[in-house]
Design a protein around this motif. Sequence first.
Motif, mmCIF file in Angstrom:
data_model
loop_
_atom_site.group_PDB
_atom_site.id
_atom_site.type_symbol
_atom_site.label_atom_id
_atom_site.label_comp_id
_atom_site.label_asym_id
_atom_site.label_seq_id
_atom_site.Cartn_x
_atom_site.Cartn_y
_atom_site.Cartn_z
ATOM 1 N N ARG A 83 0.819 -1.219 0.000
ATOM 2 C CA ARG A 83 0.000 0.000 0.000
ATOM 3 C C ARG A 83 0.860 1.280 0.000
ATOM 4 N NH1 ARG A 83 -2.488 -2.686 4.268
ATOM 5 N NH2 ARG A 83 -2.060 -0.952 5.682
ATOM 6 N N ILE A 84 1.929 1.252 -0.777
ATOM 7 C CA ILE A 84 2.767 2.444 -0.958
ATOM 8 C C ILE A 84 2.736 2.793 -2.440
ATOM 9 C CG2 ILE A 84 5.089 3.415 -0.798
ATOM 10 C CD1 ILE A 84 5.632 1.534 1.516
ATOM 11 N N SER A 85 2.066 3.859 -2.778
ATOM 12 C CA SER A 85 1.915 4.231 -4.185
ATOM 13 C C SER A 85 2.585 5.554 -4.530
ATOM 14 C CB SER A 85 0.429 4.318 -4.559
ATOM 15 O OG SER A 85 -0.241 5.266 -3.732
ATOM 16 N N SER A 86 2.947 6.337 -3.514
ATOM 17 C CA SER A 86 3.589 7.616 -3.777
ATOM 18 C C SER A 86 4.336 8.078 -2.534
ATOM 19 C CB SER A 86 2.555 8.681 -4.185
ATOM 20 O OG SER A 86 1.664 8.943 -3.109
ATOM 21 N N THR A 87 5.172 9.100 -2.706
ATOM 22 C CA THR A 87 5.903 9.686 -1.593
ATOM 23 C C THR A 87 6.219 11.137 -1.918
ATOM 24 O OG1 THR A 87 7.790 9.383 -0.094
ATOM 25 C CG2 THR A 87 8.205 9.062 -2.445
ATOM 26 N N LEU A 88 6.593 11.895 -0.899
ATOM 27 C CA LEU A 88 6.983 13.292 -1.085
ATOM 28 C C LEU A 88 8.489 13.395 -1.150
ATOM 29 C CD1 LEU A 88 4.624 15.315 1.318
ATOM 30 C CD2 LEU A 88 4.768 15.538 -1.170
ATOM 31 N N VAL A 89 8.995 13.971 -2.235
ATOM 32 C CA VAL A 89 10.428 14.193 -2.396
ATOM 33 C C VAL A 89 10.641 15.669 -2.695
ATOM 34 C CG1 VAL A 89 12.520 13.582 -3.650
ATOM 35 C CG2 VAL A 89 10.760 11.844 -3.257
ATOM 36 N N GLY A 90 11.267 16.366 -1.756
ATOM 37 C CA GLY A 90 11.490 17.791 -1.951
ATOM 38 C C GLY A 90 10.214 18.578 -2.109
ATOM 39 N N GLY A 91 9.156 18.160 -1.409
ATOM 40 C CA GLY A 91 7.882 18.850 -1.501
ATOM 41 C C GLY A 91 7.039 18.466 -2.690
ATOM 42 N N GLU A 92 7.542 17.569 -3.526
ATOM 43 C CA GLU A 92 6.803 17.138 -4.715
ATOM 44 C C GLU A 92 6.319 15.711 -4.543
ATOM 45 O OE1 GLU A 92 7.578 16.280 -9.502
ATOM 46 O OE2 GLU A 92 9.158 17.145 -8.245
ATOM 47 N N ARG A 93 5.052 15.472 -4.794
ATOM 48 C CA ARG A 93 4.493 14.133 -4.712
ATOM 49 C C ARG A 93 4.851 13.349 -5.964
ATOM 50 N NH1 ARG A 93 2.734 10.925 -0.815
ATOM 51 N NH2 ARG A 93 1.845 12.804 0.163
ATOM 52 N N PRO A 106 14.310 15.351 -11.254
ATOM 53 C CA PRO A 106 15.186 14.683 -10.286
ATOM 54 C C PRO A 106 15.595 15.635 -9.170
ATOM 55 C CG PRO A 106 15.839 14.171 -12.520
ATOM 56 C CD PRO A 106 14.805 15.245 -12.625
ATOM 57 N N PRO A 107 15.593 15.147 -7.911
ATOM 58 C CA PRO A 107 15.946 16.011 -6.786
ATOM 59 C C PRO A 107 17.419 16.401 -6.819
ATOM 60 C CG PRO A 107 15.719 13.743 -6.075
ATOM 61 C CD PRO A 107 15.254 13.785 -7.498
ATOM 62 N N LYS A 108 17.709 17.600 -6.299
ATOM 63 C CA LYS A 108 19.089 18.076 -6.256
ATOM 64 C C LYS A 108 19.886 17.384 -5.148
ATOM 65 C CE LYS A 108 17.922 22.641 -8.127
ATOM 66 N NZ LYS A 108 17.949 24.105 -7.893
ATOM 67 N N ARG A 109 19.196 17.054 -4.058
ATOM 68 C CA ARG A 109 19.884 16.382 -2.964
ATOM 69 C C ARG A 109 20.198 14.948 -3.363
ATOM 70 N NH1 ARG A 109 18.603 16.069 3.458
ATOM 71 N NH2 ARG A 109 19.382 13.965 3.840
ATOM 72 N N PRO A 110 21.394 14.437 -3.023
ATOM 73 C CA PRO A 110 21.734 13.039 -3.330
ATOM 74 C C PRO A 110 20.720 12.084 -2.713
ATOM 75 C CG PRO A 110 23.685 14.253 -2.621
ATOM 76 C CD PRO A 110 22.514 15.161 -2.385
ATOM 77 N N GLN A 111 20.471 11.010 -3.404
ATOM 78 C CA GLN A 111 19.521 9.993 -2.951
ATOM 79 C C GLN A 111 20.262 8.658 -2.800
ATOM 80 O OE1 GLN A 111 15.819 10.770 -2.717
ATOM 81 N NE2 GLN A 111 16.904 12.726 -2.560
ATOM 82 N N PRO A 112 20.959 8.448 -1.678
ATOM 83 C CA PRO A 112 21.771 7.229 -1.514
ATOM 84 C C PRO A 112 20.934 5.955 -1.626
ATOM 85 C CG PRO A 112 22.285 8.852 0.189
ATOM 86 C CD PRO A 112 21.067 9.341 -0.521
#
Length: 496
Positions: A126-136, A162-168
């Motif tokens: 039941r995980i279909s989306s997430t918030l990354v840098g304020g963007e869904r 793509p987010p500017k912050r690294p995504q390890p």
Amino acid sequence: MTLIGNAYGKFAAYIDAMTQSRHNAALQQSGLQEPGQGTSMAIGEFGGAPAVPGGEGGALLSTPLYWFYEMSHAALNPSRAMADATRLFFKNPVNPLSFTTYGKTIAAACELFERSTRRYGKPEWRISSTLVGGERVPVNITQAWERPFCRVLHFERVFQHPPKRPQPKLLIVAPMSGHYATLLRGTVEAFLPNHDVYITEWTDARMVPTSEGPFDLDDYIDYVISILHALGGDTHVVAVCQPSVPVLAAAALMEADQDPYAPTSMTLMGGPIDTRVNPTAVNDLAQKRGIDWFRTHVITKVPFPNPGFMRDVYPGFLQLNGFVSMNLDRHIEAHKQLFLNLVKGDGDSALKHKDFYDEYLAVMDLAAEFYLQTVDTVFVKHALPKGQMKHRGRPVDPSRIRHTALLTVEGEFDDISGVGQTEAAHRLCVNIPESRKAHWLQQGVGHYGVFNGSRFRSEIAPRISDFILSMSETRFSSAAGARKRYAGNGAALHSV
């Protein structure tokens, strides 16, 4: 976790209590305990399984219990279907009785009966989306790796920008402890905004044919190493509870081989690295009983027609009986409240209850070889902290770890892995630079709160993310430069 805890947490304590009295066959199947015993609701751990009838004779004599369990489910199918049909009849708005207290009471009673007698399958993520840098952003769950006893899921985020912050890259090693990996749904959700997340999803042992061979702790370590190879370099690992020992062992073996795919960092959360430290009552009981007692009391064979027919397992239903029995009064009260909420139409409260128990009551069998070897190695012999642990005859030496960063996390009120048992990893990994080691003791949480809940989301997960990002940046830097950058990352951790 699970073993979640650690996985063998309240397991031995409850078994010890159960063996002091004899019950008839029905009570043995339900694993009843005197009301009021136990104060916490273990979930995801090797905890609380009652001894099986005929346990002194081992798997051969205890196997009929599994058969009777399967037969009881089959025998209840007609009653369960009737109850479900009755529930639908009394909830149908076309039926005038559905608006009366009488009709709501009948519907609630039928729903409770159906839920109490059903077999709960693996829950959905039941995980279909997430918030990354304020963007869904949408999340696609794909399979990245598979073996008979495990598959690795990738929570792939679909970015438009793509987010500017690294995504390890982050591998979460879920506990193989009786509950499904979905127990860590909240853990995954907390890391998704800042990481490229993968997770191990272990397979119910009763679904694995005997032709696939056995599965033990050595195989578990092999799986971890193989997964790290498949994911490529610069992977960070989070081991939740029981996997702390095999993950530490895998890192030690890979570093000894100068394996370029050794993890960049490993975070060990509430794991039983050294159960001699601040031992709980169950740790003492595990040593007192010895491995032969566990082998003859809780191992059964999978019955027909399951795919794993005749495989030796620690059955999930035994563990679930223990989970419920250790807190029987609380479970009875919870179901009483569910009944009352259904009658009065409190849908929100009823939904919360159902969501919890859909996860809580979904259990899986564990391969007997893995269960017994883990109990013996971790809880009886303390092989890792004593320097006696071996992987396929090869010594496991944590002092060989030099480049993999280490973070340990514990909970103040953890009654599964006592405070200090996970931190003991720092005393074993003596050659990791101090700038690449840290420990965090979270105040006000128990075992489950170490990897889930509000304090995990607000206090623990951000610290782990900061540690991972910092270690990604400093892995090949000098110790002085690494220390300087790490000190300024705002993680508020203390070095060990």
